[in-house]
Motif scaffolding. Sequence first.
Motif, mmCIF file in Angstrom:
data_model
loop_
_atom_site.group_PDB
_atom_site.id
_atom_site.type_symbol
_atom_site.label_atom_id
_atom_site.label_comp_id
_atom_site.label_asym_id
_atom_site.label_seq_id
_atom_site.Cartn_x
_atom_site.Cartn_y
_atom_site.Cartn_z
ATOM 1 N N THR A 85 0.827 -1.200 0.000
ATOM 2 C CA THR A 85 0.000 0.000 0.000
ATOM 3 C C THR A 85 0.867 1.257 0.000
ATOM 4 N N ALA A 86 1.914 1.269 0.816
ATOM 5 C CA ALA A 86 2.798 2.438 0.860
ATOM 6 C C ALA A 86 3.492 2.646 -0.483
ATOM 7 N N ASP A 87 3.920 1.568 -1.120
ATOM 8 C CA ASP A 87 4.533 1.681 -2.452
ATOM 9 C C ASP A 87 3.590 2.382 -3.423
ATOM 10 N N GLN A 88 2.340 1.942 -3.427
ATOM 11 C CA GLN A 88 1.374 2.495 -4.374
ATOM 12 C C GLN A 88 1.025 3.946 -4.043
ATOM 13 N N ILE A 89 0.795 4.223 -2.760
ATOM 14 C CA ILE A 89 0.447 5.586 -2.364
ATOM 15 C C ILE A 89 1.592 6.548 -2.666
ATOM 16 N N ALA A 90 2.822 6.123 -2.349
ATOM 17 C CA ALA A 90 3.975 6.989 -2.613
ATOM 18 C C ALA A 90 4.140 7.260 -4.107
ATOM 19 N N ALA A 91 3.905 6.241 -4.919
ATOM 20 C CA ALA A 91 4.027 6.427 -6.369
ATOM 21 C C ALA A 91 3.027 7.463 -6.880
ATOM 22 N N ASP A 92 1.888 7.571 -6.202
ATOM 23 C CA ASP A 92 0.837 8.483 -6.652
ATOM 24 C C ASP A 92 0.980 9.893 -6.078
ATOM 25 N N VAL A 93 1.463 10.020 -4.822
ATOM 26 C CA VAL A 93 1.392 11.334 -4.175
ATOM 27 C C VAL A 93 2.743 11.945 -3.826
ATOM 28 N N GLN A 94 3.811 11.165 -3.915
ATOM 29 C CA GLN A 94 5.115 11.718 -3.532
ATOM 30 C C GLN A 94 5.699 12.550 -4.674
ATOM 31 N N ARG A 95 6.020 13.790 -4.382
ATOM 32 C CA ARG A 95 6.578 14.688 -5.384
ATOM 33 C C ARG A 95 8.010 14.306 -5.710
ATOM 34 N N ARG B 187 10.524 10.996 2.859
ATOM 35 C CA ARG B 187 10.253 10.349 1.580
ATOM 36 C C ARG B 187 10.162 8.828 1.745
ATOM 37 N N TRP B 188 9.233 8.221 0.993
ATOM 38 C CA TRP B 188 9.162 6.764 0.922
ATOM 39 C C TRP B 188 10.165 6.282 -0.116
ATOM 40 N N ARG B 189 10.954 5.256 0.236
ATOM 41 C CA ARG B 189 12.009 4.781 -0.657
ATOM 42 C C ARG B 189 11.738 3.330 -1.053
ATOM 43 N N TRP B 190 11.898 3.067 -2.341
ATOM 44 C CA TRP B 190 11.617 1.736 -2.881
ATOM 45 C C TRP B 190 12.849 0.842 -2.893
ATOM 46 N N THR B 191 14.029 1.421 -2.726
ATOM 47 C CA THR B 191 15.261 0.630 -2.765
ATOM 48 C C THR B 191 15.927 0.648 -1.403
ATOM 49 N N GLY B 192 16.820 -0.296 -1.186
ATOM 50 C CA GLY B 192 17.517 -0.372 0.090
ATOM 51 C C GLY B 192 16.749 -1.220 1.088
ATOM 52 N N ARG B 193 17.082 -1.074 2.341
ATOM 53 C CA ARG B 193 16.469 -1.888 3.389
ATOM 54 C C ARG B 193 14.998 -1.529 3.562
ATOM 55 N N ARG B 194 14.167 -2.583 3.618
ATOM 56 C CA ARG B 194 12.746 -2.367 3.844
ATOM 57 C C ARG B 194 12.490 -1.897 5.277
ATOM 58 N N ARG B 195 11.619 -0.938 5.420
ATOM 59 C CA ARG B 195 11.247 -0.460 6.746
ATOM 60 C C ARG B 195 10.366 -1.493 7.439
ATOM 61 N N PRO C 41 7.114 16.163 1.091
ATOM 62 C CA PRO C 41 7.000 16.275 -0.365
ATOM 63 C C PRO C 41 5.868 15.412 -0.925
ATOM 64 N N PHE C 42 4.642 15.715 -0.506
ATOM 65 C CA PHE C 42 3.502 14.886 -0.884
ATOM 66 C C PHE C 42 2.314 15.759 -1.279
ATOM 67 N N ARG C 43 1.511 15.249 -2.204
ATOM 68 C CA ARG C 43 0.216 15.848 -2.500
ATOM 69 C C ARG C 43 -0.829 15.269 -1.549
ATOM 70 N N ALA C 44 -1.923 15.970 -1.400
ATOM 71 C CA ALA C 44 -2.998 15.485 -0.524
ATOM 72 C C ALA C 44 -3.610 14.211 -1.105
ATOM 73 N N LEU C 45 -4.047 13.326 -0.234
ATOM 74 C CA LEU C 45 -4.670 12.079 -0.670
ATOM 75 C C LEU C 45 -6.081 12.341 -1.190
ATOM 76 N N THR C 46 -6.484 11.533 -2.135
ATOM 77 C CA THR C 46 -7.855 11.582 -2.629
ATOM 78 C C THR C 46 -8.745 10.737 -1.718
ATOM 79 N N VAL C 47 -10.034 10.857 -1.908
ATOM 80 C CA VAL C 47 -10.986 10.059 -1.137
ATOM 81 C C VAL C 47 -10.752 8.573 -1.387
ATOM 82 N N VAL C 48 -10.493 8.222 -2.627
ATOM 83 C CA VAL C 48 -10.253 6.816 -2.968
ATOM 84 C C VAL C 48 -9.002 6.295 -2.258
#
Length: 237
Positions: free
Chosen positions: A95-105, A136-144, A163-170
Motif C-alpha cells: 500500500t505504501a509503495d502504491q500511495i507513494a508512487a501516486d502522491v510523492q513529489r 520520503r518513501w524509498r523503494w530501494t535499500g532496506r525495507r522499513r 513532499p507529498f500531494r494530498a490524498l484523494t478520497v479513494v
Amino acid sequence: MTTAATNLRTVALHWADLHEAVGQPTQLGAFGLGLRGYLARLEDADRAEFNYDRAHAAHLRSQERDPIQIGVRPVPVRLHILDTMRAVEASLHGTADQIAADVQRAPMPFAPSNWPAADRERRNQLARADAADPRRWRWTGRRRSASYTALWLLARIEGKGGPFRALTVVQLEQIGVVAAGAAERVERALDIAAQRRTLEQRHGCGGAIDVHGGEGRPPLAHCTGCGVVWAEGVIAA
C-alpha cells in the motif's frame, strides 16, 4: 479517517509484541490459549490431538539426542504469529509503495550549469536536501518495519508535511481497508480484541454454544439452550 488512524496506531504499537510473541512457547490447555485457541480445540479436536501426538513424538526424539553433541538447539517459533507478521508487512508495504508512487513529489532538480555559481550552489543544496528528506518513501535499500510503514501511512492520512500531494478520497479509503485488515490480524494473533462467536457444533441439549473472550480475558462459553456456562476450570448450570 479516525478509524484508519486508530488501526494504524494499533499495528505500530503492537508490532514489538508480535516480535516477542513469535518466539514464546505454545501453551497447552484450552482456556490458557485464550479464545482463539479454545475455539480451535473445540472445532478441531481430532487435528489438535494429532498435532499433540506429533509434538510429543518430536519431544521424545529430542531426548534421545546425545548430550555430548554440541550445537544450538532450534528455538521454537509460533508459525501463526510469523505468518501474521509476514502478511501485515506485505499488505502495508504494498500500500505504501502504491500511495507513494501516486502522491510523492519528485525531488527538486539541480540548477542548470549556466546559472551563476552562487545561485547554482544554493539551488543544488536545496535539491540535495529535498532528495534526502527522511519523510520520503524509498523503494530501494532496506525495507522499513511494519510499524514504521504504519506510521508513514498515518502521516499521509493526517496530512502531515513533506513532499507529498494530498490524498484523494479513494486513496483514503484504500488505506482504511488495508489498515483495518492489518489491525484485525494483529489483534487476533495476540488475542487482544474482544470477540464473540457461535460454534457450529451444538451442546448435548441441542442449544447453540456462544463463546466470548479476547482482550486478555479468559474465554467464557455458554449454552443458549440450557444455560450451562463454561469458564476456566468451572462449569456452572
